[in-house]
Design an enzyme around this catalytic site. Sequence first.
Site, PDB file in Angstrom:
ATOM      1  CD  GLU A  42      -8.565   1.158   7.796  1.00 55.82           C
ATOM      2  OE1 GLU A  42      -8.463   0.243   8.631  1.00 55.82           O
ATOM      3  OE2 GLU A  42      -8.037   2.274   7.960  1.00 55.82           O
TER       4      GLU A  42
ATOM      5  CG  HIS B 174      -5.654  -1.930   8.937  1.00 56.62           C
ATOM      6  ND1 HIS B 174      -5.675  -0.556   8.933  1.00 56.62           N
ATOM      7  CD2 HIS B 174      -4.374  -2.260   9.267  1.00 56.62           C
ATOM      8  CE1 HIS B 174      -4.465  -0.101   9.229  1.00 56.62           C
ATOM      9  NE2 HIS B 174      -3.659  -1.109   9.425  1.00 56.62           N
TER      10      HIS B 174
ATOM     11  CG  ASP C 216      -0.273  -0.375   2.521  1.00 60.61           C
ATOM     12  OD1 ASP C 216       0.970  -0.354   2.578  1.00 60.61           O
ATOM     13  OD2 ASP C 216      -0.983  -0.690   3.485  1.00 60.61           O
TER      14      ASP C 216
ATOM     15  CG  ASN D 147      -8.562  -1.165  12.272  1.00 58.27           C
ATOM     16  OD1 ASN D 147      -7.601  -1.810  11.834  1.00 58.27           O
ATOM     17  ND2 ASN D 147      -9.081  -0.123  11.638  1.00 58.27           N
TER      18      ASN D 147
HETATM   19  P1  PGA Z   1       2.248  -0.789  12.817  1.00 60.97           P
HETATM   20  O1  PGA Z   1       1.098  -0.777  11.747  1.00 60.97           O
HETATM   21  O2  PGA Z   1       3.201  -1.873  12.386  1.00 60.97           O
HETATM   22  O3  PGA Z   1       2.897   0.547  12.740  1.00 60.97           O
HETATM   23  O4  PGA Z   1       1.633  -1.103  14.125  1.00 60.97           O
HETATM   24  C1  PGA Z   1       0.626  -1.988  11.260  1.00 60.97           C
HETATM   25  C2  PGA Z   1      -0.550  -1.751  10.341  1.00 60.97           C
HETATM   26  O5  PGA Z   1      -1.259  -0.747  10.519  1.00 60.97           O
HETATM   27  O6  PGA Z   1      -0.800  -2.592   9.475  1.00 60.97           O
END
Ligand code: PGA
Length: 242
Positions: free
Chosen positions: A143, A138, A67, A136
């Site tokens: 999302e 995702h 992404d 959450n």
């Molecule tokens: P993070 O993000 O590794 O910074 O916790 C992970 C994500 O949002 O997929």
Amino acid sequence: MDIKVFRTCEEASAYAADLVEAVIRKRPDCVLGLATGSTPEGLYAELVRRHQTDSLDFSQVKSINLDEYIGLTGDHNQSYRYFMDSHLMNHVNIDRANTFVPNGTAVDLEAECRAYDQKWLDLGGTDIQVLGIGPNGHIGFNEPGEILHADTHIEVLTQETIDANARFFASADEVPRRAITMGMRDIMSAQQLIVLAFGAGKAEAIARFNDDQVTPDCPVTFIKLHPNATLIVDEAAAALLK
Ligand code: PGA
């Protein structure tokens, strides 16, 4: 579904690096599916170390990322292109022309999404996909919601994700509101998946692996459908696992 719990995220990252290294050694021209965020930083540091000290060779490796934020150029220090270059690409002998991240400033974003799916197809898919998860649940920027998308698409970030990512920006206001993300098909079609989650903030999402439910309100639950997926967590993220 293989679940591996490690005492620390350093130990977990070393194990994740073992799995990635095995793929590269077996197939030197493999395609790595890569993720950004703080979670895979230890994995990339370990891969860089193995390149420098154990001659792990990236010369034929290709990579495709999940992404990118819409509106950030690749030289913005919070863009995912910048993250990949600074954490991995600049420190190993990969041909940068073989590393792909969506272009978040494409004039025609829809065309960029279609071209990205085609790029994934042209590469022949991914041999191993690295995934972090949001608090959450995702994966990539897919999302939680009533539906998920199969194709690469534009996603509007949830407030929870904006809040979680605000730590990387001067303020939450500066977090881009939209991103291009690979959809569930490209993620789920990888030959092998590794899902990394560290820290108490991920414990609730990881607790969704206590049952066999697969639901779009927690996208990471779809990993349960994959025949070759490994969940790699530290003790804090595993705290609510039965
Ligand atoms: P993070 O993000 O590794 O910074 O916790 C992970 C994500 O949002 O997929």
